[in-house]
Scaffold this motif. Structure first.
Motif, PDB file in Angstrom:
ATOM      1  N   GLU A 244     -14.586  49.456  -4.574  1.00  0.00           N
ATOM      2  CA  GLU A 244     -15.087  50.777  -4.952  1.00  0.00           C
ATOM      3  C   GLU A 244     -16.384  51.048  -4.178  1.00  0.00           C
ATOM      4  N   ILE A 245     -16.524  52.292  -3.693  1.00  0.00           N
ATOM      5  CA  ILE A 245     -17.738  52.619  -2.922  1.00  0.00           C
ATOM      6  C   ILE A 245     -18.620  53.561  -3.737  1.00  0.00           C
ATOM      7  N   ILE A 246     -19.873  53.183  -3.899  1.00  0.00           N
ATOM      8  CA  ILE A 246     -20.834  53.967  -4.679  1.00  0.00           C
ATOM      9  C   ILE A 246     -21.904  54.473  -3.711  1.00  0.00           C
ATOM     10  N   THR A 247     -22.342  55.707  -3.902  1.00  0.00           N
ATOM     11  CA  THR A 247     -23.428  56.248  -3.074  1.00  0.00           C
ATOM     12  C   THR A 247     -24.649  56.484  -3.955  1.00  0.00           C
ATOM     13  N   GLY A 248     -25.827  56.189  -3.416  1.00  0.00           N
ATOM     14  CA  GLY A 248     -27.033  56.426  -4.202  1.00  0.00           C
ATOM     15  C   GLY A 248     -28.284  56.027  -3.459  1.00  0.00           C
ATOM     16  N   ILE A 249     -29.403  56.040  -4.209  1.00  0.00           N
ATOM     17  CA  ILE A 249     -30.699  55.692  -3.623  1.00  0.00           C
ATOM     18  C   ILE A 249     -31.152  54.355  -4.228  1.00  0.00           C
ATOM     19  N   VAL A 250     -31.600  53.452  -3.358  1.00  0.00           N
ATOM     20  CA  VAL A 250     -32.091  52.164  -3.855  1.00  0.00           C
ATOM     21  C   VAL A 250     -33.451  52.394  -4.506  1.00  0.00           C
ATOM     22  N   THR A 251     -33.544  52.081  -5.794  1.00  0.00           N
ATOM     23  CA  THR A 251     -34.830  52.310  -6.453  1.00  0.00           C
ATOM     24  C   THR A 251     -35.671  51.036  -6.461  1.00  0.00           C
ATOM     25  N   LYS A 252     -35.006  49.880  -6.395  1.00  0.00           N
ATOM     26  CA  LYS A 252     -35.786  48.645  -6.564  1.00  0.00           C
ATOM     27  C   LYS A 252     -34.958  47.414  -6.237  1.00  0.00           C
ATOM     28  N   LEU A 260     -31.184  47.780  -7.697  1.00  0.00           N
ATOM     29  CA  LEU A 260     -30.967  48.890  -8.621  1.00  0.00           C
ATOM     30  C   LEU A 260     -30.724  50.128  -7.771  1.00  0.00           C
ATOM     31  N   ILE A 261     -29.612  50.791  -8.025  1.00  0.00           N
ATOM     32  CA  ILE A 261     -29.259  51.981  -7.244  1.00  0.00           C
ATOM     33  C   ILE A 261     -29.037  53.149  -8.192  1.00  0.00           C
ATOM     34  N   LYS A 262     -29.773  54.232  -7.917  1.00  0.00           N
ATOM     35  CA  LYS A 262     -29.561  55.459  -8.702  1.00  0.00           C
ATOM     36  C   LYS A 262     -28.432  56.219  -8.029  1.00  0.00           C
ATOM     37  N   THR A 263     -27.287  56.265  -8.678  1.00  0.00           N
ATOM     38  CA  THR A 263     -26.097  56.832  -8.048  1.00  0.00           C
ATOM     39  C   THR A 263     -26.191  58.352  -7.997  1.00  0.00           C
ATOM     40  N   ASP A 264     -25.302  58.945  -7.216  1.00  0.00           N
ATOM     41  CA  ASP A 264     -25.274  60.411  -7.109  1.00  0.00           C
ATOM     42  C   ASP A 264     -25.007  61.064  -8.460  1.00  0.00           C
ATOM     43  N   LEU A 265     -24.455  60.305  -9.398  1.00  0.00           N
ATOM     44  CA  LEU A 265     -24.194  60.861 -10.737  1.00  0.00           C
ATOM     45  C   LEU A 265     -25.420  60.716 -11.640  1.00  0.00           C
ATOM     46  N   GLY A 266     -26.507  60.149 -11.075  1.00  0.00           N
ATOM     47  CA  GLY A 266     -27.770  60.074 -11.815  1.00  0.00           C
ATOM     48  C   GLY A 266     -27.925  58.825 -12.662  1.00  0.00           C
ATOM     49  N   LYS A 267     -26.955  57.929 -12.565  1.00  0.00           N
ATOM     50  CA  LYS A 267     -27.006  56.713 -13.383  1.00  0.00           C
ATOM     51  C   LYS A 267     -27.593  55.558 -12.557  1.00  0.00           C
ATOM     52  N   VAL A 268     -28.429  54.699 -13.154  1.00  0.00           N
ATOM     53  CA  VAL A 268     -28.947  53.552 -12.399  1.00  0.00           C
ATOM     54  C   VAL A 268     -28.032  52.353 -12.632  1.00  0.00           C
ATOM     55  N   GLU A 269     -27.483  51.826 -11.539  1.00  0.00           N
ATOM     56  CA  GLU A 269     -26.584  50.672 -11.650  1.00  0.00           C
ATOM     57  C   GLU A 269     -27.209  49.469 -10.962  1.00  0.00           C
ATOM     58  N   GLU A 270     -26.919  48.261 -11.498  1.00  0.00           N
ATOM     59  CA  GLU A 270     -27.463  47.033 -10.906  1.00  0.00           C
ATOM     60  C   GLU A 270     -26.359  46.293 -10.152  1.00  0.00           C
ATOM     61  N   PHE A 271     -26.673  45.874  -8.922  1.00  0.00           N
ATOM     62  CA  PHE A 271     -25.690  45.162  -8.095  1.00  0.00           C
ATOM     63  C   PHE A 271     -26.234  43.790  -7.724  1.00  0.00           C
ATOM     64  N   THR A 272     -25.419  42.770  -7.956  1.00  0.00           N
ATOM     65  CA  THR A 272     -25.830  41.415  -7.560  1.00  0.00           C
ATOM     66  C   THR A 272     -25.225  41.039  -6.212  1.00  0.00           C
ATOM     67  N   SER A 273     -24.203  41.782  -5.792  1.00  0.00           N
ATOM     68  CA  SER A 273     -23.605  41.548  -4.473  1.00  0.00           C
ATOM     69  C   SER A 273     -22.961  42.851  -4.022  1.00  0.00           C
ATOM     70  N   GLY A 274     -22.514  42.874  -2.785  1.00  0.00           N
ATOM     71  CA  GLY A 274     -21.864  44.083  -2.274  1.00  0.00           C
ATOM     72  C   GLY A 274     -22.199  44.290  -0.818  1.00  0.00           C
ATOM     73  N   GLU A 275     -21.427  45.134  -0.192  1.00  0.00           N
ATOM     74  CA  GLU A 275     -21.589  45.420   1.241  1.00  0.00           C
ATOM     75  C   GLU A 275     -22.310  46.770   1.351  1.00  0.00           C
TER      76      GLU A 275
END
Ligand code: BTN
Length: 280
Positions: A244-252, A260-275
């Motif tokens: 799954e591909i998520i777009t957003g802004i890296v907040t931290k 921590l990525i604030k997605t285009d839908l406005g939700k902050v998601e945490e990623f431990t791995s990913g490309e």
């Protein structure tokens, strides 16, 4: 021992051994690389260290060629003669429950600083890649065994030095425009000698990791961010398992090393791995 022949894209086995002798002569480290085990070919230097428990703190194992080089997420690491493949065993005294991400980050910073000294400008791609001009030149695989008050880390580094890029791309066409070597980036036809890179990187790694206050997360994070330049950047991140591909802004980047990525839908998601990929 196998006769490897001499190609333009690799030091001979003897020249390669000499690089490690030169490293040992020039290095001011007290622990890392005092014991270096040089092997012509083995499956993987990380596996070798895991299977040789008796080897002491600071041991470096390196292979001229790896037959089953391991990358992150069970990927293969192409390990033909011409690259640098080494693993370091470190017993890190710690009662703190810190993330091994900071070990990988310190190693990445150490190699970035070493490459700066030969006029290259690497960047770090979260979580563990070193890039030159946007192409992968090195990867780090840190594996840890934790006990109550100590961590044994096996830190594997694969650095493309003189590798034959044409050969890599012929064997793995998907890697076209994704991979590079130091020799290519320096636009030099001569073979690159790497002992000075090792001296600089391993001295930094020793002076940072083998200190009583390791990990000083704030200090390492600041240095890491200078090379990774990721905060407040717009990215896509592809989840490893679901694709799954998520777009957003890296907040931290958190103290655990996740993003921590604030997605285009406005939700902050945490990623431990990913490309991850940057979007302009
Ligand atoms: C990655 O980017 O996926 C990490 C690659 C790590 C490769 C190195 S080469 C030396 C050590 N031995 C291995 O089998 N892997 C690491």
């Amino acid at each position: 021992m196998k006769n490897f022949g001499l190609k333009k894209h690799m030091l001979s086995f003897t020249e390669w051994e000499k690089e490690f002798q030169n490293f040992q002569k020039a290095s001011n480290t007290k622990i890392i690389g005092k014991n270096v085990i040089l092997l012509p070919e083995i499956p993987s230097t990380n596996i070798y260290l895991k299977e040789h428990n008796e080897l002491k703190h600071g041991t470096v194992v390196t292979a001229y060629e790896q037959l089953k080089g391991k990358g992150q997420k069970d990927r293969k690491w192409i390990s033909k003669p011409g690259g640098l493949y080494l693993s370091i065993k470190l017993d890190i005294l710690s009662t703190k429950n810190f993330s091994p991400f900071w070990i990988t980050a310190t190693v990445a910073i150490g190699f970035c600083k070493a490459l700066n000294q030969i006029q290259l400008q690497p960047t770090i791609k979260w979580p563990n890649d070193l890039l030159l001009n946007g192409k992968k030149v090195a990867g780090i695989l840190t594996e840890t065994i934790m006990t109550n008050n100590s961590i044994t880390a096996i830190i594997g580094i694969g650095l493309n030095v003189n590798n034959d890029l044409n050969e890599i791309i012929t064997l793995f066409p998907d890697l076209q425009s994704k991979v590079t070597t130091l020799q290519h980036e320096l636009q030099q036809s001569d073979l690159l000698h790497f002992s000075n890179i090792l001296v600089s990187a391993l001295e930094y790694i020793e002076s940072t990791i083998l200190t009583i206050n390791f990990p000083d997360i704030d200090a390492i994070k600041n240095e890491w961010l200078e090379y990774a330049d990721i905060e407040a950047k717009k990215v896509t991140i592809e989840k490893i398992d679901s694709h799954e591909i998520i777009t957003g802004i890296v907040t931290k980047i958190t103290d655990a090393g996740s993003l921590l990525i604030k997605t285009d839908l406005g939700k902050v998601e945490e990623f431990t791995s990913g490309e991850i990929k940057f979007i302009k």
